[in-house]
Motif scaffolding. Structure first.
Motif, short mmCIF file in Angstrom:
data_model
loop_
_atom_site.label_atom_id
_atom_site.label_comp_id
_atom_site.label_asym_id
_atom_site.label_seq_id
_atom_site.Cartn_x
_atom_site.Cartn_y
_atom_site.Cartn_z
N ARG A 34 -6.62 8.64 4.86
CA ARG A 34 -8.06 8.43 4.94
C ARG A 34 -8.80 9.55 4.20
O ARG A 34 -9.75 9.31 3.44
CB ARG A 34 -8.52 8.41 6.40
N SER A 35 -8.36 10.79 4.44
CA SER A 35 -8.99 11.94 3.79
C SER A 35 -8.78 11.90 2.28
O SER A 35 -9.70 12.19 1.50
CB SER A 35 -8.41 13.25 4.35
N ILE A 36 -7.58 11.53 1.85
CA ILE A 36 -7.27 11.45 0.42
C ILE A 36 -8.14 10.38 -0.25
O ILE A 36 -8.68 10.60 -1.34
CB ILE A 36 -5.78 11.13 0.21
N ALA A 37 -8.28 9.23 0.40
CA ALA A 37 -9.07 8.15 -0.17
C ALA A 37 -10.53 8.57 -0.37
O ALA A 37 -11.14 8.26 -1.40
CB ALA A 37 -9.00 6.92 0.74
N VAL A 52 -10.65 6.80 -3.85
CA VAL A 52 -9.70 5.69 -3.95
C VAL A 52 -10.33 4.44 -3.32
O VAL A 52 -10.85 4.51 -2.21
CB VAL A 52 -8.38 6.03 -3.22
N GLY A 53 -10.29 3.33 -4.02
CA GLY A 53 -10.91 2.12 -3.50
C GLY A 53 -9.94 1.02 -3.13
O GLY A 53 -10.33 0.01 -2.55
N THR A 54 -8.65 1.20 -3.49
CA THR A 54 -7.67 0.14 -3.31
C THR A 54 -6.36 0.67 -2.73
O THR A 54 -5.89 1.73 -3.13
CB THR A 54 -7.37 -0.55 -4.67
N VAL A 55 -5.79 -0.09 -1.81
CA VAL A 55 -4.44 0.19 -1.32
C VAL A 55 -3.53 -0.91 -1.86
O VAL A 55 -3.80 -2.10 -1.66
CB VAL A 55 -4.39 0.21 0.22
N PHE A 56 -2.48 -0.52 -2.54
CA PHE A 56 -1.56 -1.49 -3.12
C PHE A 56 -0.43 -1.83 -2.18
O PHE A 56 0.15 -0.95 -1.53
CB PHE A 56 -0.96 -0.93 -4.42
N PHE A 57 -0.11 -3.11 -2.10
CA PHE A 57 1.09 -3.54 -1.39
C PHE A 57 2.03 -4.22 -2.37
O PHE A 57 1.71 -4.40 -3.55
CB PHE A 57 0.74 -4.44 -0.20
N GLU A 58 3.23 -4.58 -1.90
CA GLU A 58 4.28 -5.07 -2.78
C GLU A 58 4.58 -6.54 -2.54
O GLU A 58 4.04 -7.17 -1.63
CB GLU A 58 5.54 -4.23 -2.59
N THR A 59 5.47 -7.07 -3.36
CA THR A 59 5.79 -8.49 -3.30
C THR A 59 6.95 -8.80 -2.36
O THR A 59 7.04 -9.91 -1.83
CB THR A 59 6.14 -9.02 -4.69
N LEU A 60 7.85 -7.86 -2.14
CA LEU A 60 9.06 -8.13 -1.36
C LEU A 60 9.07 -7.47 0.01
O LEU A 60 10.03 -7.59 0.75
CB LEU A 60 10.30 -7.67 -2.14
N VAL A 61 8.01 -6.74 0.33
CA VAL A 61 7.93 -6.01 1.59
C VAL A 61 6.67 -6.47 2.33
O VAL A 61 5.66 -6.79 1.70
CB VAL A 61 7.88 -4.48 1.35
N SER A 62 6.70 -6.47 3.64
CA SER A 62 5.55 -6.88 4.43
C SER A 62 4.30 -6.08 4.05
O SER A 62 4.37 -4.86 3.86
CB SER A 62 5.84 -6.68 5.92
N LYS A 70 1.68 -5.81 5.96
CA LYS A 70 0.95 -5.53 7.19
C LYS A 70 0.43 -4.10 7.25
O LYS A 70 -0.76 -3.86 7.54
CB LYS A 70 1.84 -5.81 8.40
N THR A 71 1.31 -3.11 6.97
CA THR A 71 0.90 -1.71 7.08
C THR A 71 -0.16 -1.38 6.04
O THR A 71 -1.17 -0.71 6.33
CB THR A 71 2.11 -0.78 6.91
N ALA A 72 0.04 -1.84 4.79
CA ALA A 72 -0.92 -1.56 3.74
C ALA A 72 -2.29 -2.14 4.07
O ALA A 72 -3.33 -1.49 3.87
CB ALA A 72 -0.42 -2.13 2.41
N ALA A 107 -7.88 -1.65 5.83
CA ALA A 107 -8.96 -2.07 6.72
C ALA A 107 -9.52 -0.88 7.50
O ALA A 107 -10.74 -0.77 7.71
CB ALA A 107 -8.45 -3.14 7.68
N ASP A 108 -8.64 0.02 7.90
CA ASP A 108 -9.05 1.19 8.67
C ASP A 108 -9.94 2.12 7.86
O ASP A 108 -10.79 2.82 8.41
CB ASP A 108 -7.80 1.95 9.13
N SER A 109 -9.75 2.11 6.53
CA SER A 109 -10.51 3.01 5.66
C SER A 109 -11.57 2.29 4.85
O SER A 109 -12.22 2.90 3.99
CB SER A 109 -9.55 3.74 4.71
N GLY A 110 -11.73 0.99 5.07
CA GLY A 110 -12.72 0.23 4.34
C GLY A 110 -12.37 0.04 2.88
O GLY A 110 -13.26 0.00 2.02
#
Length: 333
Positions: free
Chosen positions: A264-267, A272-282, A284-286, A291-294
């Motif tokens: 959150r602090s780094i963003a 930082v405006g985007t969190v990247f997720f992957e194609t082969l891994v869930s 959910k965490t990303a 969502a927690d950081s808007g």
């Protein structure tokens, strides 16, 4: 890697009556059918087995019509978690040529070592591997020493380790391509000229890709990006970016509450405006972190495998999609 999912070496040497994990090849031929060349169909082509997609791509692009490529990792399977059945392990010994990346898939490493195929090439030996972590600066001192959980909590999260994701740097990938080309020439000298020609063409394509990344990411509003796991260390280093991962080098490591707070602090600090997720891994965490950081979310594909959705696209096309996603997220000008 998630060692809990890997079968022990002894299992690989067990009776075929124990069965196998139902994995199929995602190439012109299926490893379960014996491959081609001297190891299978006898059609004169070199029977090649690749461990996962980035190795398959090199073998197919450089080998062309002179190779029959099978892969151990089917579309949609996270390669870190790959398990081999006894039948697949036995088929490795029938190959004319094996291409893999040691350190990414421990179960595969063990099976390949046991197969003893003469023309076995470890892509990790064809370039220089480096150590990348999640760059988080965690304290590993006395903070958790009393309860003995410090190592467990931070394992795979903040500590740098040898990074196998060399294919995400087009320059390093080109170095590997040259080595693969040379090894195919040695394994099949009758077709050396074709391998040399195909290697040159692939290296030129990767050089063009490198230029696209260099130009596209030269001037951005921020240099920091957040992604699921530390797959993009080589890419970040090559193009002057800073990777911040939710977990570490293992895609399934769970982040600690302290890490979530730090992101959150780094963003905020690095815009930082985007969190990247992957194609082969869930995802959910990303998505939870975003969502927690808007923040927004988007896909940054580590190209560890081709999914059913991306079938038909090759390595370069997926990398170009990654570039477009980074340009948008980082505010390229």
């Amino acid at each position: 890697m998630n060692v809990r999912r890997l079968i022990p070496t002894a299992a690989l040497a067990g009776s075929v009556t124990l069965g196998l994990v139902a994995l199929s090849a995602c190439s012109p031929s299926d490893a379960a059918d014996g491959g081609g060349g001297a190891g299978g169909k006898g059609d004169g082509r070199l029977a090649v087995i690749a461990s996962f997609y980035p190795m398959q791509y090199l073998a197919e692009e450089i080998g062309g019509t002179h190779v029959d490529v099978s892969t151990l990792t089917r579309p949609g399977v996270e390669p870190h978690d790959l398990e081999l059945g006894t039948r697949q392990a036995a088929q490795l010994g029938e190959a004319d040529y094996i291409l893999y990346l040691k350190g990414l898939q421990p179960a595969v490493d063990e099976a390949i070592a046991a197969a003893g195929v003469k023309n076995t090439v470890d892509a990790a030996t064809l370039t220089e591997l480096e150590k990348h972590g999640s760059e988080v600066g965690h304290s590993h001192g006395d903070e958790h020493a009393e309860d003995g959980h410090a190592e467990e909590e931070h394992a795979g999260e903040g500590e740098a380790g040898t990074d196998p994701h060399i294919w995400l740097d087009p320059v390093k990938y080109a170095e590997v391509a040259k080595g693969v080309g040379a090894s195919l020439e040695k394994a099949d000298p009758d077709n050396a000229k074709a391998y040399r020609k195909n290697t040159t063409a692939l290296v030129e394509r990767l050089t063009t890709l490198d230029t696209e990344f260099e130009k596209g990411l030269a001037d951005t509003s921020t240099k920091t990006f957040i992604t699921t796991h530390s797959a993009f260390g080589y890419l970040a280093e090559r193009y002057g970016l800073k990777q911040e991962s939710i977990s570490g080098l293992s895609p399934e490591s769970e982040p600690s509450p302290a890490r979530i707070k730090e992101l959150r602090s780094i963003a905020t600090r690095d815009k930082v405006g985007t969190v990247f997720f992957e194609t082969l891994v869930s995802d959910k965490t990303a998505k939870t972190v975003a969502a927690d950081s808007g923040l927004k979310t988007d896909v940054l594909d580590p190209i560890e495998g081709i999914t059913k959705k991306s079938e038909g696209a090759d390595y370069v096309e997926v990398m170009e999609s990654n570039l477009a996603a980074l340009e948008k997220a980082l505010g390229a000008k």
